[in-house]
Design a protein around this motif. Structure first.
Motif, PDB file in Angstrom:
ATOM      1  N   ARG A  29      -4.374   1.510  48.089  1.00  0.00           N
ATOM      2  CA  ARG A  29      -5.253   1.529  49.248  1.00  0.00           C
ATOM      3  C   ARG A  29      -4.399   1.360  50.506  1.00  0.00           C
ATOM      4  O   ARG A  29      -3.423   0.617  50.496  1.00  0.00           O
ATOM      5  N   CYS A  30      -4.782   2.040  51.574  1.00  0.00           N
ATOM      6  CA  CYS A  30      -4.062   1.960  52.839  1.00  0.00           C
ATOM      7  C   CYS A  30      -4.996   1.437  53.927  1.00  0.00           C
ATOM      8  O   CYS A  30      -6.145   1.869  54.032  1.00  0.00           O
ATOM      9  N   SER A  31      -4.478   0.537  54.747  1.00  0.00           N
ATOM     10  CA  SER A  31      -5.315  -0.116  55.749  1.00  0.00           C
ATOM     11  C   SER A  31      -5.361   0.612  57.084  1.00  0.00           C
ATOM     12  O   SER A  31      -6.253   0.358  57.889  1.00  0.00           O
ATOM     13  N   GLY A  32      -4.370   1.467  57.346  1.00  0.00           N
ATOM     14  CA  GLY A  32      -4.311   2.091  58.656  1.00  0.00           C
ATOM     15  C   GLY A  32      -4.063   1.073  59.763  1.00  0.00           C
ATOM     16  O   GLY A  32      -4.448   1.298  60.910  1.00  0.00           O
ATOM     17  N   ARG A  34      -5.426  -1.792  60.208  1.00  0.00           N
ATOM     18  CA  ARG A  34      -6.701  -2.322  60.670  1.00  0.00           C
ATOM     19  C   ARG A  34      -7.135  -3.436  59.729  1.00  0.00           C
ATOM     20  O   ARG A  34      -7.201  -3.240  58.511  1.00  0.00           O
ATOM     21  N   ALA A  35      -7.431  -4.592  60.302  1.00  0.00           N
ATOM     22  CA  ALA A  35      -7.714  -5.778  59.501  1.00  0.00           C
ATOM     23  C   ALA A  35      -8.906  -5.574  58.569  1.00  0.00           C
ATOM     24  O   ALA A  35      -8.864  -5.968  57.396  1.00  0.00           O
ATOM     25  N   ALA A  36      -9.976  -4.974  59.080  1.00  0.00           N
ATOM     26  CA  ALA A  36     -11.168  -4.784  58.245  1.00  0.00           C
ATOM     27  C   ALA A  36     -10.852  -3.890  57.052  1.00  0.00           C
ATOM     28  O   ALA A  36     -11.341  -4.132  55.938  1.00  0.00           O
ATOM     29  N   ASN A  37     -10.044  -2.867  57.277  1.00  0.00           N
ATOM     30  CA  ASN A  37      -9.664  -1.973  56.183  1.00  0.00           C
ATOM     31  C   ASN A  37      -8.800  -2.685  55.155  1.00  0.00           C
ATOM     32  O   ASN A  37      -8.915  -2.445  53.947  1.00  0.00           O
ATOM     33  N   ALA A  38      -7.916  -3.557  55.636  1.00  0.00           N
ATOM     34  CA  ALA A  38      -7.050  -4.295  54.714  1.00  0.00           C
ATOM     35  C   ALA A  38      -7.881  -5.231  53.836  1.00  0.00           C
ATOM     36  O   ALA A  38      -7.671  -5.303  52.621  1.00  0.00           O
ATOM     37  N   ALA A  39      -8.816  -5.946  54.431  1.00  0.00           N
ATOM     38  CA  ALA A  39      -9.669  -6.848  53.669  1.00  0.00           C
ATOM     39  C   ALA A  39     -10.519  -6.073  52.663  1.00  0.00           C
ATOM     40  O   ALA A  39     -10.661  -6.484  51.500  1.00  0.00           O
ATOM     41  N   ARG A  40     -11.075  -4.959  53.116  1.00  0.00           N
ATOM     42  CA  ARG A  40     -11.906  -4.150  52.224  1.00  0.00           C
ATOM     43  C   ARG A  40     -11.062  -3.544  51.101  1.00  0.00           C
ATOM     44  O   ARG A  40     -11.475  -3.525  49.933  1.00  0.00           O
ATOM     45  N   GLY A  41      -9.874  -3.039  51.441  1.00  0.00           N
ATOM     46  CA  GLY A  41      -9.000  -2.453  50.430  1.00  0.00           C
ATOM     47  C   GLY A  41      -8.604  -3.460  49.368  1.00  0.00           C
ATOM     48  O   GLY A  41      -8.551  -3.131  48.173  1.00  0.00           O
ATOM     49  N   ALA A  42      -8.331  -4.689  49.782  1.00  0.00           N
ATOM     50  CA  ALA A  42      -7.977  -5.740  48.815  1.00  0.00           C
ATOM     51  C   ALA A  42      -9.138  -5.997  47.859  1.00  0.00           C
ATOM     52  O   ALA A  42      -8.941  -6.121  46.642  1.00  0.00           O
ATOM     53  N   ARG A  43     -10.343  -6.086  48.397  1.00  0.00           N
ATOM     54  CA  ARG A  43     -11.518  -6.310  47.547  1.00  0.00           C
ATOM     55  C   ARG A  43     -11.728  -5.140  46.593  1.00  0.00           C
ATOM     56  O   ARG A  43     -12.059  -5.342  45.415  1.00  0.00           O
ATOM     57  N   GLU A  44     -11.549  -3.932  47.086  1.00  0.00           N
ATOM     58  CA  GLU A  44     -11.756  -2.752  46.251  1.00  0.00           C
ATOM     59  C   GLU A  44     -10.786  -2.724  45.073  1.00  0.00           C
ATOM     60  O   GLU A  44     -11.161  -2.333  43.957  1.00  0.00           O
ATOM     61  N   LEU A  45      -9.551  -3.128  45.298  1.00  0.00           N
ATOM     62  CA  LEU A  45      -8.569  -3.139  44.214  1.00  0.00           C
ATOM     63  C   LEU A  45      -8.994  -4.110  43.116  1.00  0.00           C
ATOM     64  O   LEU A  45      -8.886  -3.797  41.927  1.00  0.00           O
ATOM     65  N   ALA A 171      -0.520   4.840  68.009  1.00  0.00           N
ATOM     66  CA  ALA A 171      -1.488   5.932  68.130  1.00  0.00           C
ATOM     67  C   ALA A 171      -1.360   6.934  66.993  1.00  0.00           C
ATOM     68  O   ALA A 171      -2.314   7.652  66.672  1.00  0.00           O
ATOM     69  N   GLY A 172      -0.192   6.971  66.376  1.00  0.00           N
ATOM     70  CA  GLY A 172       0.050   7.939  65.317  1.00  0.00           C
ATOM     71  C   GLY A 172      -0.436   7.530  63.947  1.00  0.00           C
ATOM     72  O   GLY A 172      -0.214   8.251  62.979  1.00  0.00           O
ATOM     73  N   VAL A 173      -1.117   6.379  63.844  1.00  0.00           N
ATOM     74  CA  VAL A 173      -1.637   5.908  62.558  1.00  0.00           C
ATOM     75  C   VAL A 173      -3.149   6.017  62.551  1.00  0.00           C
ATOM     76  O   VAL A 173      -3.835   5.394  63.364  1.00  0.00           O
ATOM     77  N   GLY A 174      -3.671   6.830  61.640  1.00  0.00           N
ATOM     78  CA  GLY A 174      -5.115   6.989  61.530  1.00  0.00           C
ATOM     79  C   GLY A 174      -5.752   5.834  60.788  1.00  0.00           C
ATOM     80  O   GLY A 174      -5.068   5.030  60.146  1.00  0.00           O
ATOM     81  N   PRO A 175      -7.084   5.707  60.826  1.00  0.00           N
ATOM     82  CA  PRO A 175      -7.778   4.574  60.204  1.00  0.00           C
ATOM     83  C   PRO A 175      -7.655   4.512  58.688  1.00  0.00           C
ATOM     84  O   PRO A 175      -7.872   3.456  58.099  1.00  0.00           O
ATOM     85  N   ALA A 176      -7.294   5.638  58.068  1.00  0.00           N
ATOM     86  CA  ALA A 176      -7.099   5.639  56.619  1.00  0.00           C
ATOM     87  C   ALA A 176      -5.627   5.556  56.245  1.00  0.00           C
ATOM     88  O   ALA A 176      -5.262   5.727  55.084  1.00  0.00           O
ATOM     89  N   GLY A 177      -4.762   5.294  57.253  1.00  0.00           N
ATOM     90  CA  GLY A 177      -3.337   5.239  56.997  1.00  0.00           C
ATOM     91  C   GLY A 177      -2.647   6.579  57.090  1.00  0.00           C
ATOM     92  O   GLY A 177      -1.456   6.696  56.802  1.00  0.00           O
ATOM     93  N   ASP A 178      -3.394   7.613  57.507  1.00  0.00           N
ATOM     94  CA  ASP A 178      -2.810   8.944  57.648  1.00  0.00           C
ATOM     95  C   ASP A 178      -1.956   9.003  58.911  1.00  0.00           C
ATOM     96  O   ASP A 178      -2.195   8.300  59.883  1.00  0.00           O
TER      97      ASP A 178
END
Length: 227
Positions: A29-32, A34-45, A171-178
Motif C-alpha cells: 500500500r502507498c500513502s502518497g 498523506r497521513a489519512a492514507n497511511a493510516a488506512r493503508g496500515a489497517r487494510e494490510l 507536488a509531484g506525488v499523487g494521493p495514491a503514491g503515483d
C-alpha cells in the motif's frame, strides 16, 4: 503474507520485484505522503491478512551525521504523541546480519512533511534519539501493535537535515503514491528558484533508492519469500 506500507510507487515497486523474483505474495500500500492514507493503508494490510508488516522507503535526515543513502534499520519507531514501538527482534536481527551497516537509531513518524531546514532542526532537537523522519512508519507500527503482528522498518535517507524539500517535489506525488512529473514542471513555472534544490534532491534520493534496491534484491531477509 508480507504487508508493506510505502510512500510512493517507486518504493513499492522494489518490494513487488523482490516478491515476483521469490514467487511469493506481498501486499503493498502507498500513502502518497498523506497521513489519512497511511493510516488506512496500515489497517487494510492487517484486514487483508498480512502476518508481518514492513515500512519501506525513503526518509528525511534529522541527525547531523545522517547522509543520503544511509541505510536505516531502527530498533524503534517514535511519533509526536509519545508513541514508541519496537521492531520485531528476530526479524531485525536477520536484516542486520545481512546489512550490518544499517543504523540502529530510532525513526520518527510525523503526519505532515518536514520540508524546511527549520522544521528538521526543531524535530531533531526535540527527538535526539531519531536519526530520520518519515510519514508512514508510525501508522504501520501502531497497527502492528494493535494486531499483535511483527513489525519492521527499513528506510534509506534521501535528504539531509540541511536540505529543504522543494515544493515542486511534493507536488509531484499523487494521493495514491503515483509520480506526477507534469506537476513538478508546473510547480517550477511558479517557483523557478527551486530548480537547484530539486536537482540536489534528485541526486540525493538517487543514492537512497540505490540503497533500497540493493536491499530489495535480497528479498528473503525482508520477509519476502518466507524468511
Amino acid at each position: 503474507m508480507l504487508g508493506v506500507l510505502c510512500g510512493i510507487h517507486r518504493e513499492g515497486r522494489i518490494i513487488e520485484a523482490a516478491a515476483a523474483a521469490a514467487g511469493a505474495p506481498a501486499m503493498v500500500r502507498c500513502s502518497g505522503a498523506r497521513a489519512a492514507n497511511a493510516a488506512r493503508g496500515a489497517r487494510e494490510l492487517v484486514e487483508a491478512g498480512a502476518t508481518r508488516l514492513l515500512s519501506f522507503g525513503v526518509a528525511g535526515g534529522l541527525a547531523d551525521d545522517a547522509r543520503p543513502g544511509d541505510l536505516l534499520t531502527p530498533e524503534r519507531v517514535l511519533d509526536l504523541r509519545d508513541g514508541d514501538w519496537a521492531a520485531d527482534a528476530e526479524w531485525l536481527a536477520a536484516v542486520r546480519a545481512a546489512w550490518p551497516e544499517g543504523r540502529r537509531d530510532a525513526v520518527l513518524g510525523i503526519d505532515m512533511a518536514a520540508t524546511t531546514v527549520g522544521q528538521k532542526a526543531f524535530l531533531g532537537a526535540a527527538f535526539p534519539a531519531a536519526v530520520a523522519v518519515d510519514m508512514e512508519s508510525h501508522h504501520l507500527a501502531r497497527a502492528a501493535a494493535e494486531a499483535g503482528l511483527p513489525f519492521l522498518c527499513v528506510r534509506a535517507v534521501a535528504d539531509d537535515r540541511r536540505s529543504p524539500l522543494p515544493r515542486a517535489a511534493m507536488a509531484g506525488v499523487g494521493p495514491a503514491g503515483d509520480e506526477r512529473p507534469h506537476r513538478v514542471l508546473l510547480s517550477l513555472l511558479y517557483r523557478p528558484h527551486e530548480v537547484r534544490a530539486l536537482i540536489r534532491l534528485a541526486r540525493a534520493s538517487g543514492r537512497a533508492f540505490s540503497t533500497l534496491g540493493r536491499v530489495g534484491r535480497a528479498g528473503p531477509c525482508l520477509g519476502v519469500g518466507g524468511a
